[in-house]
Motif scaffolding. Structure first.
Motif, short mmCIF file in Angstrom:
data_model
loop_
_atom_site.label_atom_id
_atom_site.label_comp_id
_atom_site.label_asym_id
_atom_site.label_seq_id
_atom_site.Cartn_x
_atom_site.Cartn_y
_atom_site.Cartn_z
N LYS A 11 0.84 -1.20 0.00
CA LYS A 11 0.00 0.00 0.00
C LYS A 11 0.87 1.25 0.00
N TYR B 112 -8.04 10.32 -2.94
CA TYR B 112 -8.50 10.53 -4.32
C TYR B 112 -10.02 10.46 -4.39
N VAL B 113 -10.56 9.41 -3.77
CA VAL B 113 -12.02 9.24 -3.82
C VAL B 113 -12.69 10.45 -3.16
N ARG C 239 -9.56 -0.13 5.28
CA ARG C 239 -8.26 -0.61 5.75
C ARG C 239 -7.46 -1.27 4.65
N GLY C 240 -8.16 -1.78 3.64
CA GLY C 240 -7.45 -2.47 2.56
C GLY C 240 -6.88 -1.53 1.52
N LEU C 241 -7.39 -0.31 1.48
CA LEU C 241 -6.94 0.61 0.44
C LEU C 241 -5.83 1.51 0.97
N PRO C 242 -4.89 1.91 0.08
CA PRO C 242 -3.91 2.91 0.49
C PRO C 242 -4.62 4.22 0.79
N GLU D 7 -13.28 -3.01 6.25
CA GLU D 7 -12.27 -3.78 5.50
C GLU D 7 -11.88 -3.05 4.21
N THR D 8 -12.83 -2.36 3.58
CA THR D 8 -12.48 -1.63 2.36
C THR D 8 -11.50 -0.51 2.69
N SER E 132 2.19 3.16 -3.06
CA SER E 132 1.38 4.15 -3.77
C SER E 132 1.90 5.57 -3.55
N ASN F 154 -5.71 -8.00 -0.74
CA ASN F 154 -5.96 -8.25 0.68
C ASN F 154 -6.61 -9.59 0.90
N LEU G 201 -22.64 -4.22 6.69
CA LEU G 201 -22.25 -2.88 6.22
C LEU G 201 -20.96 -2.42 6.90
N ILE H 178 -3.87 7.09 -0.02
CA ILE H 178 -3.91 7.96 -1.20
C ILE H 178 -5.18 7.72 -2.01
N VAL H 179 -5.55 6.44 -2.14
CA VAL H 179 -6.75 6.13 -2.92
C VAL H 179 -7.98 6.70 -2.23
N MET I 272 -11.34 4.51 -9.92
CA MET I 272 -11.30 4.21 -8.49
C MET I 272 -11.83 2.80 -8.22
N PHE J 162 -6.76 -3.67 -4.93
CA PHE J 162 -6.22 -3.77 -3.58
C PHE J 162 -7.04 -4.73 -2.73
N LEU J 163 -8.37 -4.75 -2.96
CA LEU J 163 -9.17 -5.68 -2.16
C LEU J 163 -8.85 -7.12 -2.54
N TYR K 230 -9.68 2.38 11.40
CA TYR K 230 -8.64 1.81 12.27
C TYR K 230 -9.08 1.86 13.73
#
Lengths: 369, 354
Positions: free
Chosen positions: A307, B200-201, B191-194, B188-189, A310, A349, B182, B196-197, A338, A345-346, B233
């Motif tokens: 991660k 961006y979103v 925490r799984g993404l950097p 999990e989404t 990036s 993981n 939910l 930066i992403v 996106m 990334f998912l 987190y």
């Protein structure tokens, strides 16, 4: 599990239904706005744009890329770059981290203090700052003609890192295959003993093959304004890799230290009482247990490193996130871009956590936990 | 640990034996001392002896050492960014206010309900100081920068992320399937993404989802992204702590006739949150460092103003000085915070002290 229940049983379906309707309305409203906005900007939702030529150039990709190539190829090139950084980074950070962890565990107070200072420095400053620092350092290196040569044949200049690389003869290839077969035949990545006869044999075979048919080294040398021969690593890649490795090695060293210290003292004492030497105790008793404790933490460090790669966007290295970011702002297809990033990334993981679960399940089955 | 350390403070000979007792240790000591001898003198010469402490850029050009004059000249820009110089005191006051709030919250003896009010008032006062209005000259948020912005993002993200994180943790432990699903997906989404992403979103996709004509301030979008990140987190830390609350606690409270909501609010959450504090401190330290990533979407936090300062054409190329300075700022804050975290852990769990 006893929490979160507010109403009586009769109210529950009603609460659920109202909640569900609110969620659905919110999602519908957001989707409606999005479609309206996209419509106003004249952007069609969908992945059709991937086949169109990108029109931008990417320096420094493993997969050759030109402006005439498609967006899809740009994404693939970025992905390969990310994979290269992540794999190299994990291996190097792992090796350096184990080394630092071992030094940290030594009873030598000077060495221990030095490593601790290093770990503190790495943990208490932002990764982005470290990457910017290494990037500035590499770009401020002397030009090619005055390149530094820290090791024979290895050159560092403001054009990046130039390394000699081996072209293996046939024998090491076969030996490498043999090594793999033997390791796979063992089937156990972390057996009770780290050094097994099969592994020793494989290593000896590999060494013998190397000695018999030594690889040919392509050594870089200065010719005109640049180096020829040898492999060139760009300044951006060097900075990113150095920053990620040095940062995460500190984390790995803490994991190693924690795992070894976490092995109960009774294990040491029992092994000593059986007459095992310190080295054999470490090898046969302590390390196998510590390694098992380390595996989940190391996996999460590897994910963090991936991660963290990036952050390449901040120092101008085309990893998959920065390539997709560029594509998104160029085409306006931000949502698709996106979604691709999130999916990527998912998936990573998910793959990591299922591998970990399988590993845990195997340990449980063998009753080693 | 302390006992061991004291023991060899007492005996200099024992300490020496640990340094050179075995051939391996002697070699390690020699290597470590050699490394220090190689690295320290040039570093000392660069940072102190040959350094230029004041003067114009020309004074630094020929110097062999560090150009601290650059830091002195750019200090205001590094600390408050593009904030109007005439109003710079407001940015400094905002940073001081947030720093003061953090210090005020440090001692468990002061953890009283009024502290929550102090935080709400403090954040509001910070926004007023930075943004103006009500007697102060208005300053657009794109001009905010430097240390006050980093502190604001950290404090705002954590303060807003905490209730959201607790809610996510509770939802993930809920018996109902929908909230559980939910919350799991969100946590999990994120925490799984950097990060930066996520930024961006927040900065690119989120505006698309609002009705046309409504635009949200860039800083607020960055803050929303950071808040979501912090919440995911925090949620996992809180969930782990809630799991560690013995089941008997909730069962006993239920058998006393408390309603489930009260059991949660009065029995389970207070114990769980107390246990979560050490990991929350760790999360806060990481989050403080992670706010530096907002630079990627063009927000001028402390690290970004520092980077921008090195691009000044008059003072071009003093990266080492700039990054050493800002590293020292981050280091002091984070090292102090992590020592504080260890102290707090010992204080909250005196029975577990080793």
């Amino acid at each position: 599990m006893t929490t979160g229940r507010t109403g009586g049983a009769a109210q529950e379906p009603l609460v659920s239904a109202v909640g569900f309707l609110c969620m659905a309305a919110l999602v519908w409203w957001l989707a409606r706005n999005t479609l309206d906005n996209l419509d106003r900007q004249g952007i069609a939702l969908g992945f059709g744009f991937l086949g169109r030529p990108a029109g931008f150039a990417l320096d420094d990709t493993l997969l050759a890329f030109e402006p005439a190539h498609s967006y899809a190829r740009a994404i693939l090139a970025g992905l390969l770059n990310t994979v290269a950084v992540a794999v190299l980074g994990c291996v190097l950070a792992g090796v350096l981290g184990f080394l630092l962890g071992a030094l940290r565990l030594s009873d030598n107070p000077i060495v221990e203090a030095l490593v601790r200072a290093y770990v503190e420095l790495m943990r208490n400053t932002p990764l982005l700052l470290q990457l910017l620092f290494w990037s500035a350092v590499i770009h401020a290196l002397p030009p090619v003609r005055a390149a530094a040569e820290p090791l024979p044949g290895v050159f560092l200049s403001n054009r990046g890192l130039v390394l000699p690389y081996p072209v293996p003869g046939a024998a090491p290839l076969w030996a490498g295959g043999l090594l793999l077969v033997l390791l796979l035949a063992g089937r156990r990545v972390l057996p009770a003993r780290l050094v097994t006869p099969a592994r020793l044999l494989a290593a000896a075979g590999f060494a013998a093959a190397l000695a018999l048919a030594p690889p040919e080294w392509r050594v870089p040398r200065l010719k005109g304004f640049n180096f020829v021969g040898g492999a060139t690593v760009s300044p951006e890649f060097t900075a990113l890799l150095a920053g990620l490795v040095l940062h995460h090695a500190a984390g790995v060293s803490e994991i190693v230290r924690g795992a070894v210290l976490g092995v109960p003292a009774g294990q040491w004492e029992a092994a000593q009482a059986l007459g095992l030497t310190r080295a054999r105790t470490l090898h046969l008793v302590v390390l196998p247990q510590a390694l098992r404790a380390m595996v989940p933490l190391l996996a999460s460090t590897a994910l963090n490193l991936t991660k963290g790669s990036s952050l390449a966007v901040a120092i101008g290295f085309p990893d998959v996130v920065s390539v997709l970011g560029t594509i998104g702002s160029q085409t306006g297809q931000e949502i698709e871009v996106m979604a691709l990033l999130a999916g990527l990334f998912l998936a990573l993981n998910l793959a990591t956590s299922s591998a970990l679960n399988a590993y845990n399940a195997r340990l449980l089955r063998r009753g080693e936990r | 640990m302390t006992a061991v350390r004291l023991a060899h403070l007492g005996g200099g000979r024992a300490w020496l034996r640990r340094c050179v007792g075995t051939p391996l240790n002697a070699a390690l000591t020699a290597a470590a001392l050699g490394l220090l001898a190689l690295a320290l003198p040039p570093l000392l010469r660069w940072a102190v002896l040959d350094a230029v402490w004041s003067g114009p850029p020309s004074a630094c050009r020929g110097a062999a050492g560090a150009c601290w004059a650059f830091i002195a000249a750019k200090l205001r820009f590094i600390l408050v960014g593009l904030y109007p110089p005439a109003a710079a005191w407001r940015a400094v006051a905002a940073a001081g206010l947030l720093g003061g709030l953090v210090l005020l919250s440090a001692h468990p003896r002061l953890w009283r309900p009024w502290l929550l009010g102090a935080w709400a008032a403090g954040l509001a006062a910070t926004l007023w100081l930075l943004g103006g209005g009500g007697g102060l000259e208005p300053v657009a948020s794109r001009l905010w920068g430097g240390l006050p912005l980093t502190l604001l993002l950290t404090a705002g993200g954590l303060v807003a992320g905490f209730p959201l994180g607790v809610a996510l943790a509770l939802a993930r432990r809920s018996r109902r399937r929908t909230p559980r699903l939910l919350a799991t997906v969100v946590i999990e989404t994120v925490r799984g993404l950097p990060l930066i992403v996520i930024l961006y979103v927040a900065s690119l996709v989120f505006p698309l989802m609002l009705p046309g004509g409504i635009s949200v301030d860039k800083l607020l979008r960055a803050g929303a992204g950071m808040t979501l990140f912090a919440a995911a987190y925090i949620a996992e830390a809180v969930r782990a702590a809630l799991q560690a609350v013995p089941r008997g606690q909730a069962e006993a409270a239920l058998s006393l006739g408390l309603r489930p909501t009260l059991v949660l609010l009065l029995v389970v959450l207070p114990q769980g949150l107390k246990m979560a504090i050490p990991s929350l401190v760790t999360i806060a330290i990481g989050f403080f460092q992670d706010t530096s990533l907002v630079a990627v979407i063009g927000v001028f936090d402390l690290l970004n103003t520092t980077r921008a300062a090195t691009l000044d054409s008059e003072w071009l190329g003093f990266h080492d000085e700039a990054y050493s300075f800002v590293a020292a700022v981050y280091f002091v804050v984070c090292a102090a915070a992590s020592h504080y975290g260890l102290w707090l852990e010992r204080r909250l769990n005196p029975e577990r002290r080793r």
